[in-house]
Structure formats: C-alpha cells, structure tokens
Design a protein around this motif. Structure first.
Motif, PDB file in Angstrom:
ATOM      1  N   GLY A  12       0.841  -1.202   0.000  1.00  0.00           N
ATOM      2  CA  GLY A  12       0.000   0.000   0.000  1.00  0.00           C
ATOM      3  C   GLY A  12       0.862   1.232   0.000  1.00  0.00           C
ATOM      4  O   GLY A  12       2.025   1.182  -0.362  1.00  0.00           O
ATOM      5  N   PRO A  13       0.372   2.364   0.369  1.00  0.00           N
ATOM      6  CA  PRO A  13      -0.980   2.557   0.873  1.00  0.00           C
ATOM      7  C   PRO A  13      -1.996   2.650  -0.271  1.00  0.00           C
ATOM      8  O   PRO A  13      -1.660   3.031  -1.379  1.00  0.00           O
ATOM      9  N   TYR A  14      -3.221   2.273   0.032  1.00  0.00           N
ATOM     10  CA  TYR A  14      -4.309   2.351  -0.926  1.00  0.00           C
ATOM     11  C   TYR A  14      -5.353   3.334  -0.415  1.00  0.00           C
ATOM     12  O   TYR A  14      -5.679   3.333   0.761  1.00  0.00           O
ATOM     13  N   SER A  15      -5.861   4.157  -1.303  1.00  0.00           N
ATOM     14  CA  SER A  15      -6.922   5.075  -0.901  1.00  0.00           C
ATOM     15  C   SER A  15      -8.276   4.371  -0.900  1.00  0.00           C
ATOM     16  O   SER A  15      -9.204   4.824  -0.249  1.00  0.00           O
ATOM     17  N   CYS A  16      -8.377   3.227  -1.603  1.00  0.00           N
ATOM     18  CA  CYS A  16      -9.634   2.487  -1.654  1.00  0.00           C
ATOM     19  C   CYS A  16      -9.334   1.040  -2.023  1.00  0.00           C
ATOM     20  O   CYS A  16      -8.506   0.780  -2.889  1.00  0.00           O
ATOM     21  N   VAL A  17      -9.988   0.098  -1.333  1.00  0.00           N
ATOM     22  CA  VAL A  17      -9.918  -1.323  -1.684  1.00  0.00           C
ATOM     23  C   VAL A  17     -11.348  -1.824  -1.771  1.00  0.00           C
ATOM     24  O   VAL A  17     -12.156  -1.580  -0.881  1.00  0.00           O
ATOM     25  N   TRP A  18     -11.677  -2.505  -2.867  1.00  0.00           N
ATOM     26  CA  TRP A  18     -13.028  -2.993  -3.091  1.00  0.00           C
ATOM     27  C   TRP A  18     -12.965  -4.492  -3.326  1.00  0.00           C
ATOM     28  O   TRP A  18     -12.090  -4.988  -4.023  1.00  0.00           O
ATOM     29  N   GLY A  19     -13.873  -5.226  -2.721  1.00  0.00           N
ATOM     30  CA  GLY A  19     -13.930  -6.666  -2.916  1.00  0.00           C
ATOM     31  C   GLY A  19     -15.340  -7.097  -3.288  1.00  0.00           C
ATOM     32  O   GLY A  19     -16.310  -6.464  -2.874  1.00  0.00           O
ATOM     33  N   ASP A  20     -15.448  -8.171  -4.060  1.00  0.00           N
ATOM     34  CA  ASP A  20     -16.754  -8.659  -4.465  1.00  0.00           C
ATOM     35  C   ASP A  20     -16.644 -10.149  -4.765  1.00  0.00           C
ATOM     36  O   ASP A  20     -15.571 -10.668  -5.033  1.00  0.00           O
ATOM     37  N   ALA A  21     -17.775 -10.825  -4.698  1.00  0.00           N
ATOM     38  CA  ALA A  21     -17.881 -12.227  -5.094  1.00  0.00           C
ATOM     39  C   ALA A  21     -18.986 -12.320  -6.133  1.00  0.00           C
ATOM     40  O   ALA A  21     -20.118 -11.938  -5.875  1.00  0.00           O
ATOM     41  N   LEU A  22     -18.636 -12.779  -7.305  1.00  0.00           N
ATOM     42  CA  LEU A  22     -19.588 -12.867  -8.407  1.00  0.00           C
ATOM     43  C   LEU A  22     -19.999 -14.320  -8.594  1.00  0.00           C
ATOM     44  O   LEU A  22     -19.173 -15.163  -8.944  1.00  0.00           O
ATOM     45  N   PRO A  23     -21.267 -14.668  -8.339  1.00  0.00           N
ATOM     46  CA  PRO A  23     -21.701 -16.057  -8.538  1.00  0.00           C
ATOM     47  C   PRO A  23     -21.817 -16.375 -10.027  1.00  0.00           C
ATOM     48  O   PRO A  23     -22.258 -15.549 -10.808  1.00  0.00           O
ATOM     49  N   GLN A  24     -21.382 -17.581 -10.385  1.00  0.00           N
ATOM     50  CA  GLN A  24     -21.442 -18.006 -11.775  1.00  0.00           C
ATOM     51  C   GLN A  24     -21.794 -19.489 -11.829  1.00  0.00           C
ATOM     52  O   GLN A  24     -21.543 -20.228 -10.882  1.00  0.00           O
TER      53      GLN A  24
END
Length: 70
Positions: free
Chosen positions: A20-32
């Motif tokens: 880092g440093p990171y100003s933003c971290v985004w996580g997601d789980a996409l069902p398939q």
C-alpha cells in the motif's frame, strides 16, 4: 470447467495487498454457473481491486472458488 479455471488462475500472479498505501480497496464475489464433469455447478469469482495513492486502479487478487456447503 471449474477445475480448468482453477489451473489457469493458479498460474496468474496474485499481487499482495501489503504494498500500500491504498486510498480504496473494493472486494466482491460474483456467482457463476459453470460446466464441470458433465454437470453445471455454482462457483464464485472473488476479486479485490485497489486504488493506490497515485489514483491507479489495479486488480490485486482474483480467485475462482466453490461455495462451502451449508
């Protein structure tokens, strides 16, 4: 197909979030739904995206996983 995707994902470098440093971290789980051994199964594509201090967007990690049975 999910096994085939797991092998491909394993070959892709998975950068760490430790740099880092990171100003933003985004996580997601996409069902398939995918074919595996002649049947359709559910998997999740897990993804982590980060924006660093220079406002550069980068996919930091991604994996294909089967959901845990209930």
């Amino acid at each position: 197909m999910a096994k085939h995707l797991d092998e491909q994902v394993a070959r892709v470098p998975q950068p760490s979030l430790d740099y880092g440093p990171y100003s933003c971290v985004w996580g997601d789980a996409l069902p398939q739904k995918v074919w595996e051994d002649g049947r359709i199964i559910s998997v999740h594509t897990l993804i982590a995206v980060a924006v660093n201090a220079d406002d550069t967007l980068a996919v930091r990690r991604w994996r294909v996983r089967r959901p845990t049975p209930a």
